[in-house]
Each structure stands twice: as structure tokens, then as C-alpha cells.
Design a protein around this motif. Structure first.
Motif, PDB file in Angstrom:
ATOM      1  N   SER A  15      85.406 -51.395 117.648  1.00 34.29           N
ATOM      2  CA  SER A  15      85.354 -51.179 116.237  1.00 34.29           C
ATOM      3  C   SER A  15      86.310 -50.378 115.657  1.00 34.29           C
ATOM      4  N   THR A  69      88.307 -44.259 103.634  1.00 34.88           N
ATOM      5  CA  THR A  69      87.099 -44.734 103.817  1.00 34.88           C
ATOM      6  C   THR A  69      86.084 -44.463 102.635  1.00 34.88           C
ATOM      7  N   GLY A 112      80.774 -43.965 104.411  1.00 31.77           N
ATOM      8  CA  GLY A 112      80.246 -43.654 105.474  1.00 31.77           C
ATOM      9  C   GLY A 112      79.816 -42.424 105.941  1.00 31.77           C
ATOM     10  N   ARG A 145      88.249 -43.630 113.447  1.00 32.28           N
ATOM     11  CA  ARG A 145      87.220 -44.218 112.348  1.00 32.28           C
ATOM     12  C   ARG A 145      86.927 -45.251 113.161  1.00 32.28           C
ATOM     13  N   CYS A 146      85.524 -45.561 113.077  1.00 32.67           N
ATOM     14  CA  CYS A 146      84.877 -46.789 113.839  1.00 32.67           C
ATOM     15  C   CYS A 146      83.183 -46.768 113.376  1.00 32.67           C
ATOM     16  N   LYS A 147      82.715 -47.960 113.702  1.00 31.87           N
ATOM     17  CA  LYS A 147      81.411 -48.311 113.545  1.00 31.87           C
ATOM     18  C   LYS A 147      80.421 -47.675 114.721  1.00 31.87           C
ATOM     19  N   LEU A 185      73.544 -48.775 111.059  1.00 32.92           N
ATOM     20  CA  LEU A 185      74.945 -48.843 111.475  1.00 32.92           C
ATOM     21  C   LEU A 185      75.811 -48.471 110.363  1.00 32.92           C
ATOM     22  N   SER A 186      76.798 -47.687 110.546  1.00 34.98           N
ATOM     23  CA  SER A 186      77.550 -46.947 109.670  1.00 34.98           C
ATOM     24  C   SER A 186      78.973 -47.059 110.014  1.00 34.98           C
ATOM     25  N   THR A 187      80.097 -46.959 109.105  1.00 37.97           N
ATOM     26  CA  THR A 187      81.334 -46.500 109.159  1.00 37.97           C
ATOM     27  C   THR A 187      81.458 -45.210 109.311  1.00 37.97           C
TER      28      THR A 187
END
Length: 467
Positions: A426, A372, A375, A458-460, A238-240
Motif C-alpha cells: 500500500s 495527505t 489520516g 505513507r501507507c495504509k 483501516l487508515s491512511t
């Protein structure tokens, strides 16, 4: 209206009246005239160069609360009348097996004609010029040498004319065209293969290729495939992430959009029973739009003669609307939206997307990356899959690691997966760079031209790579 159009429209009205006299509660007829060119070049060899044309009619009859449908490859009156009888027979035969009687939501009846606009209609272009376009793109890719292991270039165009007439008095004529170029290459070295792909097109004419756009497309694909040969695989988890316009468009369409089609909502999917609930970040607004006029899913009227309108599916994170046909709108007590579409006259219309995208925010794309800390920046798509629960997995063409707001090393072989609602919840940054223009053909038992896009966000998300 041309004389031939008037003759056909008059004929269709006569056939519709016959259908009512035969016992139908409602009848509509959709005549389509289709013509198109396809060219396929593979590694310097033109493997296909075809022109096809066909005309026919699809007829729907509603009897005893049940649909019947029949199609014929002609517009002769005797054949149309036989098709009406066949449609009536199918409706009566299926009526006892229906769980719910079909009702149609009320809609305004239109008599209108709409024509797409182009500087250079593809039908006015000499086939030799189309061959030249394909050959030049192919030659450019192969000019990079033996490192290009495979490549293909596909050109296609379609001209269409629809005439829709219903027993309610609707009379809608739509004329348009679509033009596409798809370019793909695979680079290979030391046992590693690197694919790349790009496509352009939509409701546009041959002016699409002004400024040698086909050459630029070929160069982009070849150089990306070669560049990513040296890239490694990212660490999974799981990443940005920052998503580009195209990848966001795919997620919005495939992982989320289908679940907002009312027929799937009625049968049961992840949005069933969630109207009015918060299902995404308040930064997220998603629409399905009959325009803009150049987009691949351009639909001024749907295949039920309903004047199409913009559907605000999600507004500031809250689920507001579904995409509807007249039948689903009646079931849900809502209004038709102009989303009933058919592949062509051989198919009955069902609920389909048109041009589905996320509205822009107020961030510059560069600012999103700069803000950021850690990510990935993910760009482009290589297809994938999604289900009615919003679970998805898609391939990504390009990826870069982000560290302290800067792009570092590139990666290849990247996938993204997750649940659409979790991803949309997210979202914490939405760019102002809205782009619509990523043409595709969507399957749902039948095919339909669609488009979409959005801004950078931008999200996860779950990034797939090495363990």
C-alpha cells in the motif's frame, strides 16, 4: 597483531587441527573477550551499578553431516581440546536423528583484522562520569514534578574482541564496543497514565553524549509523556497513515525482516516460494546491511568468518534475496551473505538480521503530510509482536490526526496492526530522509544487537483506538 593475539591464534589453529585428527569434517573456534558496564537508576535511586568481564570459546564440529557445539569459559589448551571432544560427541550422537545432512556453501577464506573507531572509548571513561551522566538525566526528568509518576535511566557499554579460526584457514579478528542510554518516564494525572521512551546508542563511544545529549533525551521523554496526558484515543480502523523513521524501522525488522531469514524460509513462512515475485509497492526497496560502521548491528564478518555484504531483500517491490548462513545457502543453492550471528561464545551462530532498513525515495517528509487529505501521522514505538506470517501489532508513542495536509489534535494509546506484505503493497510515498540509528536487541532463541530505520512513508494500516 599483538603477541597475546598471535599466541591465541596459534593455539586455535593447533586445536582445530586436533579436531580434524579426531574425525571432524570441519571445525571452527570463536574466542570472545567481553567486558561491560551497566547502571540502572530508578526514581533517583541507583539500583544497580555493575562491571562484568568474561572470556571463553565456542567450538563447532561437523561430523557425518551433523553439527556438534560446545562452549567453555576459558582459552586454556586442555579445556579447548576437551570441548572439541564434547562437540564431536554431540555431533555423532545427533547425526542419526537429522533429516538432512549439513553441507556448507563455498565461501572465500579471509585473514583479516577489523577495529571499530571512536573518539572516546567507553573503557577510557571514569565510572564516576558515567554515574554523573545517568544522575543528570534522571534529575532532569524528575524536575518536572509529581506529574512524573515513574522514571528510569539505564546506561550500558560493552567492549568485545572476537577471534575466529576455522579448519579451512580462516583467521578473523574483530574489536569493537557499543554504548547505550535508555530513558523512560510515565506521567500521570486524574487516573490517566502516559508512557514515553527513547534510546540512543550503537557502535559509538562516549562522544555519543556530546552537547548534553542525555539531557535533551530526558527532556524529550518527560515532555512527551506530560503532553500526551491530555490527548484522547483515536477512532479505530483501516487508515491512511504517515509513518516516521522509527516506526517504519520496527515494522521492517519485526514484521517483515524475520520472514526473510533463510532458516525460517526453509521451515516455512510467508516468503517461502515467493522469490522473484512482487510482494510490495515498486517504491519499496529493503536491505539488510553489515554497516554503517556506527550502527548497532555492525558486522564486518559474521560468526562463520564470512565477509558480510549488503543483502537486497526487496528491490522495487520484488523479492530478490534472503539472509543466509553457509548451511542455509547450501540448502537453497544461494551464496552466504554474512548473516550467521551468535549472542556470544556460548551460542552457535544462526541466521540473524544486522541493520535492516528501507531505502529512501524522493519526497520531503513535510510534503507527504501536506499531500495527505485525511489520516494520521504516527511517530515512535512502544514495542509489540509479530509472527512468521507477517501479522503484527505494535504500540505507537505519538499520533496526530491529519486533515487537508495539516496536523490537528494529538492522540495517545494508539496501536497499529496488519500484515506486513499488505502494508508494503500500500506504500504510495517514500521520503528522502533516511535515518539509521534505532538500536535494539533482537531475540530469536538468543539475543543479537541490531539496528534499522528508513525514511518517512505513507501507507495504509489498521489503527487501534476507541470503537
Amino acid at each position: 597483531m599483538q603477541t597475546n593475539e598471535l599466541d591465541i591464534v596459534d593455539l586455535l589453529h593447533r586445536v582445530v587441527e586436533k579436531g580434524l585428527k579426531f574425525g571432524a569434517e570441519y571445525v571452527d573456534i570463536r574466542v570472545e573477550n567481553l567486558a561491560g558496564t551497566n547502571m540502572y537508576m530508578h526514581k533517583g535511586v541507583m539500583e544497580a551499578s555493575t562491571y562484568a568481564r568474561r572470556q571463553g570459546a565456542g567450538i563447532r564440529c561437523l561430523v557425518d553431516g551433523s553439527w556438534g557445539f560446545a562452549a567453555v569459559d576459558t582459552v586454556k589448551e586442555d579445556a579447548l581440546l576437551e570441548a572439541v571432544k564434547a562437540s564431536l560427541k554431540m555431533a555423532r550422537s545427533s547425526a542419526p536423528a537429522r533429516r538432512r545432512r549439513v553441507k556448507l556453501a563455498e565461501t572465500k577464506v579471509y585473514r583479516d583484522k577489523v577495529e571499530a573507531v571512536a573518539k572516546i572509548k567507553p573503557s577510557d571513561v571514569d565510572p564516576q562520569d558515567k554515574v554523573k551522566l545517568v544522575a543528570e538525566a534522571d534529575e532532569n526528568i524528575r524536575s518536572y514534578g509529581d506529574i512524573i509518576r515513574d522514571n528510569r535511566v539505564i546506561y550500558s557499554d560493552t567492549l568485545f574482541k572476537k577471534i575466529f579460526v576455522s579448519s579451512e584457514g580462516a583467521e578473523v579478528i574483530i574489536e569493537g564496543f557499543r554504548t547505550y542510554l535508555r530513558v523512560a518516564a510515565v506521567a500521570g494525572e486524574a487516573g490517566t497514565l502516559s508512557p514515553a521512551y527513547e534510546a540512543v546508542g550503537g557502535v559509538k563511544g562516549f562522544e555519543l553524549f556530546e552537547g548534553e545529549r542525555h539531557i535533551e533525551l530526558a527532556k524529550t521523554v518527560a515532555e512527551r509523556a506530560i503532553r500526551l496526558l491530555k490527548a484522547s484515543l483515536p477512532k479505530g480502523g483501516l487508515s491512511t497513515v504517515v509513518l516516521d523513521n522509527k516506526l517504519l524501522g520496527l515494522i521492517v525488522h519485526e514484521a517483515f525482516g524475520h520472514t526473510a531469514e533463510a532458516d525460517l524460509v526453509i521451515s516455512g513462512d510467508m516468503l517461502t516460494g515467493k522469490m522473484g515475485e512482487s510482494i510490495a509497492s515498486e517504491l519499496v526497496t529493503i536491505v539488510d546491511d553489515p554497516g554503517p560502521a556506527y550502527a548497532n548491528g555492525w558486522t564486518p564478518y559474521d560468526d562463520e568468518g564470512v565477509k558480510a555484504r549488503k543483502v537486497v531483500i526487496v528491490e522495487k517491490g520484488v523479492l530478490r534475496e534472503f539472509m543466509q548462513s553457509r548451511e542455509t545457502a547450501a540448502i537453497l543453492g544461494m551464496e552466504p551473505t554474512g548473516n550467521a550471528r551468535a549472542q556470544d561464545y556460548r551460542f552457535a551462530p544462526i541466521v540473524r538480521m544486522r541493520n535492516t532498513y528501507m531505502l529512501p525515495g524522493d519526497w520531503n517528509p513535510e510534503e507527504i503530510i501536506a499531500e495527505t487529505k485525511e489520516g494520521y501521522y504516527l511517530k515512535g514505538t512502544l514495542g509489540g509482536q509479530a509472527d512468521a506470517n507477517g501479522e503484527f501489532m505494535f504500540g505507537v508513542q505519538e499520533a496526530w490526526r491529519i486533515e487537508n495536509g495539516e496536523l490537528k489534535e494529538p492522540y495517545r494509546g494508539v496501536t497499529v496492526s496488519g500484515n506486513a506484505i499488505n502494508v508494503l503493497k500500500s506504500v504510495d510515498a517514500v521520503g528522502k530522509d533516511l535515518k539509521i540509528g534505532f538500536p535494539g536487541t533482537c531475540g530469536k532463541g538468543q539475543m543479537a544487537p541490531v539496528d534499522g530505520g528508513g525514511p518517512h512513508i505513507r501507507c495504509k494500516i489498521i489503527v487501534g483506538g476507541r470503537r
